[in-house]
Design a protein around this motif. Structure first.
Motif, PDB file in Angstrom:
ATOM      1  N   PRO A 181       0.845  -1.200   0.000  1.00 28.82           N
ATOM      2  CA  PRO A 181       0.000   0.000   0.000  1.00 28.82           C
ATOM      3  C   PRO A 181       0.883   1.254   0.000  1.00 28.82           C
ATOM      4  N   GLU A 182       0.249   2.404  -0.224  1.00 30.10           N
ATOM      5  CA  GLU A 182       1.004   3.652  -0.167  1.00 30.10           C
ATOM      6  C   GLU A 182       0.716   4.397   1.131  1.00 30.10           C
ATOM      7  N   VAL A 183      -0.439   4.066   1.688  1.00 32.11           N
ATOM      8  CA  VAL A 183      -0.824   4.680   2.954  1.00 32.11           C
ATOM      9  C   VAL A 183      -1.161   3.543   3.910  1.00 32.11           C
ATOM     10  N   LEU A 184      -0.779   3.699   5.165  1.00 28.88           N
ATOM     11  CA  LEU A 184      -1.105   2.675   6.149  1.00 28.88           C
ATOM     12  C   LEU A 184      -1.876   3.333   7.288  1.00 28.88           C
ATOM     13  N   LEU A 185      -3.121   2.872   7.481  1.00 31.56           N
ATOM     14  CA  LEU A 185      -3.941   3.419   8.553  1.00 31.56           C
ATOM     15  C   LEU A 185      -3.902   2.445   9.720  1.00 31.56           C
ATOM     16  N   MET A 186      -3.650   2.970  10.922  1.00 33.40           N
ATOM     17  CA  MET A 186      -3.596   2.089  12.083  1.00 33.40           C
ATOM     18  C   MET A 186      -4.481   2.648  13.176  1.00 33.40           C
ATOM     19  N   ASP A 187      -5.467   1.839  13.555  1.00 34.19           N
ATOM     20  CA  ASP A 187      -6.402   2.281  14.588  1.00 34.19           C
ATOM     21  C   ASP A 187      -6.017   1.655  15.919  1.00 34.19           C
ATOM     22  N   GLU A 188      -5.391   2.412  16.761  1.00 35.65           N
ATOM     23  CA  GLU A 188      -4.927   1.933  18.066  1.00 35.65           C
ATOM     24  C   GLU A 188      -4.248   0.570  17.957  1.00 35.65           C
ATOM     25  N   PRO A 189      -3.195   0.483  17.170  1.00 37.25           N
ATOM     26  CA  PRO A 189      -2.608  -0.834  16.900  1.00 37.25           C
ATOM     27  C   PRO A 189      -1.960  -1.462  18.130  1.00 37.25           C
ATOM     28  N   CYS A 190      -1.694  -0.674  19.145  1.00 36.90           N
ATOM     29  CA  CYS A 190      -0.954  -1.220  20.284  1.00 36.90           C
ATOM     30  C   CYS A 190      -1.812  -1.382  21.524  1.00 36.90           C
ATOM     31  N   SER A 191      -3.117  -1.134  21.387  1.00 36.79           N
ATOM     32  CA  SER A 191      -3.916  -1.117  22.611  1.00 36.79           C
ATOM     33  C   SER A 191      -4.030  -2.505  23.232  1.00 36.79           C
ATOM     34  N   ALA A 192      -3.773  -3.554  22.442  1.00 40.38           N
ATOM     35  CA  ALA A 192      -3.876  -4.900  23.013  1.00 40.38           C
ATOM     36  C   ALA A 192      -2.504  -5.475  23.335  1.00 40.38           C
ATOM     37  N   LEU A 193      -1.482  -4.633  23.271  1.00 42.09           N
ATOM     38  CA  LEU A 193      -0.125  -5.178  23.373  1.00 42.09           C
ATOM     39  C   LEU A 193       0.581  -4.762  24.662  1.00 42.09           C
TER      40      LEU A 193
END
Ligand SMILES: Nc1ncnc2c1ncn2[C@@H]1O[C@H](COP(=O)(O)OP(=O)(O)OP(=O)(O)O)[C@@H](O)[C@H]1O
Ligand SMILES: [Mg+2]
Lengths: 266, 446
Positions: A181-193
């Motif tokens: 992809p050219e854009v990467l959207l991350m919605d709270e990617p670390c909230s479970a980590l």
């Protein structure tokens, strides 16, 4: 009392605008969830969306790859352009758009398939590999970029759902980057980590910045400060302030921003 | 006195320490209520089990005898001369009959029993023996001049007499054309001579329906085939239509008044009594479309209508149960809606879909009412000669055949009806087993 987050990345390279949103409104039925948001997201930059719960960060993020289309009651107006092209144009196929704008979700959501198939699925449906060898190469490259190759290279046939939460999230990131992809959207990617996995993902985000425009939603001020170069503060559906991360965290213009980052609202 | 807030002499309130080993009144009451509830629950389960045991016992005691039947074994040697002589006669089977009677009375005499009996008695007890023997030797001429042990099915009266459900009290002095009093003595003699034994009644499983004059020969085979043909029609129509409709409604259709209406209607359709589907089938498939009456094709179509709501409801439920995050994941990397559904959602929903389908099929298998209306309760005396012929030709189905037998006066048919119930239940259990196995198999793929 209030610890100003340490802003580490002061330098903001001169970059092009990747996504230009103007006057975006989003309604869920009668609920006006995003009000008049205009923002320019730079290429090869990490942009953080912060704001109290329910302010519309996820909603706005989903506008950028038209995932809101899948919600029946959701209506989006306004103008969002990626590389100058209106993504809500009738001729745009959301499927093609989503290949170009990858997404990583809050909860790790690997497919209940093998690790290999998790990564290979995107390249397969987009016809990115002509043969097995090419596909293998793509899978390895994606897993390396996802910083998880060393952990899974010996068990690519094992189910992706059998990994730990942090590994699963990195698998999902690898899956998202596998389709180039050219854009990467991350919605709270670390909230479970946990903190270690979070650190790994953050390091990964910093690396991904070399190639992509990354937009990350986060509730952690520290994380926003650590990984992003630009920060947008949302409040009750409005984009209150959008500026360099260093500016937002050290010298916010709006009193609401200041209240939020100092922990008085939210 | 025990008031915790009561100040003590020193003025500081004394806190009463509650002992954990001392159960207070509220806890005791709660525990008693819980105990009572457990007892009610256990009583309910025991009652249910009791009914089940009663049902199973009734079915087994009444139905199992249908799988056994009495056969008379007589060793018999036919010489070439006898064969030639018999074949040259005008009434050939009668000649074989006489030869058999001689052989039987000789066998009895060998074992110390002396009894006179005539051809009519043999006919009543064993049917047309002469024809059976002649057919055997004409087919196997090499067996001539050698001892051959013939196994001859005893008539249903003999069978019932040996099973104890028919006795001397049931026959008048002069008897009837099926049985006279003297026949009991001959049966007793043959039994004492060890010529009668009980064998598995294959005819019951493979045979076709018979008239009232031969209740012993009736079998459920043809109607099992009828049921299978109907299930075939149901499966190839209801599964694809039901799954396609569910996928469309669940994944693609816009959520509006119209689709809500459809949803409500489908749920209601599942509750419509089956006889209504029967009358619909009669009106539409037979009277309007002129499809053949009593045919498994029409039965299958009617049962398809009946099964569709079940399949649609269970399919939609299992599609709904697939976590939305999987859809998001697939859509997020640029899979189309259809790819998302077919690559990710459907495989995960498969166990539920299959279970629903098999439950629907099992329901349809046991359905009788609609079959009555489209005429599938007829008398089926023949197997169809081809697959298409089987679909179009008149046939019955297991439950309809059972109903038919149960309605007849002869007690042998009642026994067959119970036996038929066992066959039906075995099929239903087998289908449930398949459902469980399929679910296991698909679920193992994490
Ligand atoms: N699928 C939906 N249907 C209806 N309303 C929704 C939906 N998703 C979000 N909303 C509404 O839109 C508003 C913004 O929600 P959104 O999920 O974008 O908030 P958020 O900033 O991501 O919050 P959080 O930090 O808790 O994730 C909320 O008022 C929410 O109730
Ligand atoms: Mg959110």
């Amino acid at each position: 009392m209030y610890d100003a987050p340490q802003v580490t990345k002061q330098e903001t390279a001169v970059t092009d605008v990747k996504i230009q949103a103007s006057d975006v409104q989003v309604y869920y039925g009668g609920n006006h969830a995003i009000k008049d948001v205009s923002v320019a997201i730079d290429d090869k930059t990490v942009t953080a969306f912060i704001g109290p719960s329910g302010c519309g960060k996820s909603t706005f993020l989903r506008c950028l790859n038209r995932m809101n289309d899948t919600i029946d009651i959701c209506r989006v107006t306004g103008d969002i352009r990626i590389d100058g092209e209106d993504i809500y144009d009738k001729r745009v196929d959301p499927v093609q758009l989503r290949a170009k704008v990858g997404m990583v979700f809050q909860k790790p959501n690997p497919f209940p398939k093998s690790i290999y198939d998790n990564i290979a699925y995107g390249p397969r449906i987009h016809g990115m590999a002509r043969n097995k060898a090419e596909l293998d190469e793509i899978v390895e490259k994606a897993l390396r970029r996802g910083a998880i190759w060393d952990e899974v290279k010996d068990r690519l046939d094992a189910p992706g759902t059998g990994l730990s939460g942090g590994q699963q999230q990195r698998l999902c990131i690898a899956r998202a980057v596998a389709t180039e992809p050219e854009v990467l959207l991350m919605d709270e990617p670390c909230s479970a980590l946990d903190p270690i996995a979070t650190a790994q993902v953050e390091e990964l985000i910093d690396e991904l910045r070399q190639n992509y425009a990354v937009v990350i939603v986060t509730h952690s001020m520290q994380q926003a400060a650590r990984v992003s170069q630009k920060t947008a503060f949302f409040h009750l559906g409005n984009l209150v302030e959008y500026d360099d991360t260093s500016k937002i965290f050290t010298n916010p213009e709006d009193s609401r921003t200041e209240s939020y980052i100092t922990g008085r609202i939210g | 006195m025990t008031d915790a807030s009561m100040p003590t002499a020193t003025g500081t309130p004394e806190r009463k320490v509650k002992s954990l080993t001392e159960i207070d009144a509220r806890t005791a009451k709660r525990n008693a209520a819980e105990k009572r509830f457990k007892l009610y629950g256990m009583a309910a389960v025991v009652t249910g089990l009791l009914f089940l045991v009663m049902l199973v016992t009734a079915i087994l005691t009444n139905g199992l005898p249908a799988f056994k039947r009495a056969v008379v074994e007589v060793e018999f040697t036919l010489t070439q001369d006898q064969f030639d002589a018999a074949e040259s006669k005008l009434l050939k089977t009668a000649e074989y009959n006489t030869l058999f009677i001689t052989a039987l009375s000789e066998t009895l005499r060998e074992r110390g029993i002396d009894r006179e009996f005539d051809a009519a008695a043999v006919d009543r007890l064993l049917g047309s023996v002469g024809g059976t023997i002649r057919a055997f030797y004409r087919e196997n001429p090499d067996q001539i001049d050698q001892p051959v042990a013939f196994e001859l099915a005893a008539s249903s009266r003999v069978d019932r007499y040996l099973k104890g459900t028919f006795g001397r009290d049931d026959v008048t002095e002069e008897g009837n054309r099926f049985f006279i009093n003297a026949d009991f003595d001959l049966v007793d003699d043959m039994r004492d001579a060890g010529l009668i034994r009980s064998a598995f009644n294959w005819v019951f499983l493979t045979g076709v329906d018979t008239g009232v004059d031969n209740p012993g020969g009736a079998g459920i085979g043809a109607s099992v085939l009828g049921s299978f043909l109907m299930m075939f029609v149901v499966l190839i129509l209801a599964l694809p239509i039901g799954v396609a409709a569910s996928i469309y409604l669940e994944e693609f259709a816009p959520k509006n008044r119209f689709t809500d209406l459809i949803e409500v209607n489908i749920s209601n359709l599942a509750a419509v009594p089956s006889i209504v589907f029967g009358i619909l089938g009669l009106a539409v498939f037979i009277q309007f479309m002129h499809l053949p009456q009593s045919a498994p094709l029409v039965g299958g179509l009617v049962l398809t209508l009946m099964t569709l709501p079940t399949i649609i409801i269970s399919t939609r439920a299992s599609l709904k149960a697939v976590p939305p995050s999987i859809r998001g994941a697939a859509l997020g990397i640029g899979a189309s809606k259809m790819q998302t559904v077919f690559h990710h959602v459907l495989p995960l929903a498969m166990p539920g879909i299959l279970t629903g389908t098999i439950i629907g099929l099992a329901q349809a298998l046991g359905e009788t009412a609609p079959l009555l209306l489209i005429g599938m309760v007829g008398f089926v005396a023949r197997y169809p000669d081809s697959f298409v012929g089987g679909l179009e030709g008149p046939n019955s189905a297991m439950p309809a055949q059972i109903y038919n037998w149960a309605a007849r006066s002869d007690a042998v048919f009642t026994e067959k009806a119970w036996g038929g119930i066992i066959v039906l239940l075995v099929f239903l259990l087998a289908m449930n087993l398949v459902a469980i196995l399929l679910r296991r198999k698909f679920e193992r793929r994490w």
